[in-house]
Structure formats: C-alpha cells, structure tokens
Design a protein around this motif. Sequence first.
Motif, PDB file in Angstrom:
ATOM      1  N   PHE A   1      13.732   5.538  -9.511  1.00 17.10           N
ATOM      2  CA  PHE A   1      12.690   5.178  -8.550  1.00 17.10           C
ATOM      3  C   PHE A   1      13.097   3.930  -7.769  1.00 17.10           C
ATOM      4  O   PHE A   1      13.623   2.985  -8.355  1.00 17.10           O
ATOM      5  CB  PHE A   1      11.377   4.858  -9.265  1.00 17.10           C
ATOM      6  N   VAL A   2      12.857   3.929  -6.465  1.00 21.61           N
ATOM      7  CA  VAL A   2      13.020   2.716  -5.656  1.00 21.61           C
ATOM      8  C   VAL A   2      11.680   2.434  -4.994  1.00 21.61           C
ATOM      9  O   VAL A   2      11.150   3.271  -4.255  1.00 21.61           O
ATOM     10  CB  VAL A   2      14.122   2.890  -4.588  1.00 21.61           C
ATOM     11  N   PHE A   3      11.132   1.249  -5.275  1.00 12.78           N
ATOM     12  CA  PHE A   3       9.827   0.884  -4.719  1.00 12.78           C
ATOM     13  C   PHE A   3      10.004   0.199  -3.372  1.00 12.78           C
ATOM     14  O   PHE A   3      10.942  -0.570  -3.162  1.00 12.78           O
ATOM     15  CB  PHE A   3       9.087  -0.056  -5.672  1.00 12.78           C
ATOM     16  N   PHE A   4       9.068   0.482  -2.463  1.00  9.83           N
ATOM     17  CA  PHE A   4       9.063  -0.135  -1.137  1.00  9.83           C
ATOM     18  C   PHE A   4       8.831  -1.641  -1.283  1.00  9.83           C
ATOM     19  O   PHE A   4       8.137  -2.083  -2.199  1.00  9.83           O
ATOM     20  CB  PHE A   4       7.949   0.498  -0.303  1.00  9.83           C
ATOM     21  N   ASP A   5       9.435  -2.445  -0.376  1.00  8.23           N
ATOM     22  CA  ASP A   5       9.252  -3.906  -0.417  1.00  8.23           C
ATOM     23  C   ASP A   5       8.185  -4.340   0.571  1.00  8.23           C
ATOM     24  O   ASP A   5       8.430  -4.389   1.775  1.00  8.23           O
ATOM     25  CB  ASP A   5      10.561  -4.621  -0.078  1.00  8.23           C
TER      26      ASP A   5
ATOM     27  N   PRO B   1       0.780  -1.247   0.000  1.00 15.65           N
ATOM     28  CA  PRO B   1       0.000   0.000   0.000  1.00 15.65           C
ATOM     29  C   PRO B   1       0.813   1.299   0.000  1.00 15.65           C
ATOM     30  O   PRO B   1       0.199   2.364   0.133  1.00 15.65           O
ATOM     31  CB  PRO B   1      -0.813  -0.117   1.281  1.00 15.65           C
ATOM     32  N   VAL B   2       2.132   1.243  -0.127  1.00 15.61           N
ATOM     33  CA  VAL B   2       2.898   2.480  -0.299  1.00 15.61           C
ATOM     34  C   VAL B   2       2.658   2.951  -1.732  1.00 15.61           C
ATOM     35  O   VAL B   2       2.934   2.212  -2.682  1.00 15.61           O
ATOM     36  CB  VAL B   2       4.401   2.249  -0.028  1.00 15.61           C
ATOM     37  N   VAL B   3       2.111   4.160  -1.908  1.00 17.09           N
ATOM     38  CA  VAL B   3       1.627   4.560  -3.231  1.00 17.09           C
ATOM     39  C   VAL B   3       2.628   5.384  -4.036  1.00 17.09           C
ATOM     40  O   VAL B   3       2.370   5.699  -5.192  1.00 17.09           O
ATOM     41  CB  VAL B   3       0.276   5.311  -3.161  1.00 17.09           C
ATOM     42  N   GLN B   4       3.757   5.734  -3.430  1.00 19.25           N
ATOM     43  CA  GLN B   4       4.779   6.470  -4.188  1.00 19.25           C
ATOM     44  C   GLN B   4       6.153   5.852  -3.940  1.00 19.25           C
ATOM     45  O   GLN B   4       6.472   5.483  -2.802  1.00 19.25           O
ATOM     46  CB  GLN B   4       4.818   7.940  -3.758  1.00 19.25           C
ATOM     47  N   PRO B   5       6.989   5.766  -4.982  1.00 16.75           N
ATOM     48  CA  PRO B   5       8.359   5.276  -4.785  1.00 16.75           C
ATOM     49  C   PRO B   5       9.247   6.370  -4.198  1.00 16.75           C
ATOM     50  O   PRO B   5       8.903   7.548  -4.242  1.00 16.75           O
ATOM     51  CB  PRO B   5       8.802   4.933  -6.212  1.00 16.75           C
ATOM     52  N   SER B   6      10.415   5.968  -3.675  1.00 18.63           N
ATOM     53  CA  SER B   6      11.427   6.944  -3.271  1.00 18.63           C
ATOM     54  C   SER B   6      12.230   7.335  -4.502  1.00 18.63           C
ATOM     55  O   SER B   6      12.364   6.551  -5.446  1.00 18.63           O
ATOM     56  CB  SER B   6      12.370   6.322  -2.240  1.00 18.63           C
ATOM     57  N   HIS B   7      12.761   8.542  -4.479  1.00 19.01           N
ATOM     58  CA  HIS B   7      13.618   8.992  -5.584  1.00 19.01           C
ATOM     59  C   HIS B   7      15.068   8.894  -5.118  1.00 19.01           C
ATOM     60  O   HIS B   7      15.462   9.579  -4.184  1.00 19.01           O
ATOM     61  CB  HIS B   7      13.271  10.435  -5.966  1.00 19.01           C
TER      62      HIS B   7
END
Length: 221
Positions: free
Chosen positions: A141-145, A130-136
């Motif tokens: 982009f890095v997506f949450f696991d 449910p994390v809706v935005q990746p980190s920059h």
Amino acid sequence: MHNRFQHILVGFLIIVTIASCKGLQKETIIYRNDFEGGNLSRIIDGKIEEYNGSKVIGRYSQSGFLLKLDSLPKHNMVQISFDLYIHDTWDGNAIKPEGPDIWIMNIDGWSAVYSTFANGLCTNCSQAFPVVQPSHVNGGFVFFDNKPNSNAIKTDLPGACKLKDSKEGTSMYKILRTFEHTESTLDIGCYAQLEDPDTANKNCNESWSVDNMMVKVIEFK
Ligand SMILES: [Ca+2]
Ligand SMILES: [Ca+2]
C-alpha cells in the motif's frame, strides 16, 4: 395564439418533468445514534465514554466496533455519515515503529475507508485523508501525502488522554460515504491499525471515537 399555447404547454411539461424527477428518490433513515442515551443495541464491542461534553462510542485504540443492521427496506443505495474524533498523537504516514496510523471502515467486509490520520505532536508528518484508499504498488500500500488535519472540521478540541491538557489535542472529521447497496442486511465495522513503540501507553497515546452516526437508505423508483 396557437404557437404561444404550445410554448406554454412545453414549459409546463418541463416543470412537471423536473418535479417528478425529484420525487423519484426516497430516503429513509434506518439508524441514528448520538449515544447520549447509552444505546448500544445492534453493536458488537460497543462502549460509551464522555468526551468534551458529549457521549461518544469509544474510545478505541487498535480495536473497534461492528454495527449490524437488518430488515432494511427496499433500496438501491446506502449513505453513512458520522463524526470521527482522532484523539491525541497519530503519526499518519510515518514508517514503523511510529506509523502508519490507519483508520478503517469496512462495509459488509469491503473497504470503504482505509486511510491514515496525523494529529498532535507529529512533525514532518503527512496523512492520506481525505483520500480514503491507498494505491497498490508492488504488492504493498502507498498512502497519499496530504497535510496533517487535512479536511478536519475542527482541530481546536482537547485531547482525550495523552494530550488532555492541550487545546489542540483532538481533530474532528465528518465521514460521509454513499454507495450502491441492495441487500436487506448491512454490517458497518470501524477499526484502527495503529503503530506505537510505547505499547504500554498506546491506548492513551493514540485513540479515536465516533458520534452522531446516521445511516440512510435511498430508493430510486
Ligand atoms: Ca454524543
Ligand atoms: Ca503511531
């Protein structure tokens, strides 16, 4: 008696204040569609399909649709809610050529959801939702696991194509986004960015659809 009267008066004023605060918010439903009537007005690239006994907008794979609303009443906020079905084999945060498999909702061009989903035959997979935005990070982009199917409402739904004979081929999510908005027009775009080396069968391997879409405007007086 005088003090007692003051206490009663203060208590009465507190109750009146709470009641009037509740009345300060006005919600108006400006769009609601369960797609059962085949209504695709105000939608660009809309298409309807039957899935699991209900009509849905979809299925889409790489592509998607744009809902364009106008003449919105005066408001401060918008709330969008709908059911999102992730059909068949999504690879979540997997690297190319299998992933990442990203589902996207843009509001007036800004990104309200840019998240990965994993479903189906995916082993050792993760998804960002449910994390809706990746980190920059370093320009990328890095997506949450998170675990596959995290926050899914249902995971025991039949697949739509590749996994149509599987009872765990589709997962369903409730998407709910509330945000500040005052314009009289509203564009809601839903898309996916999917990676699949099996290009000939991509539409069957990984797809999505939406049902029970509702848009509310909220006015604080
Ligand atoms: Ca429906
Ligand atoms: Ca994929």
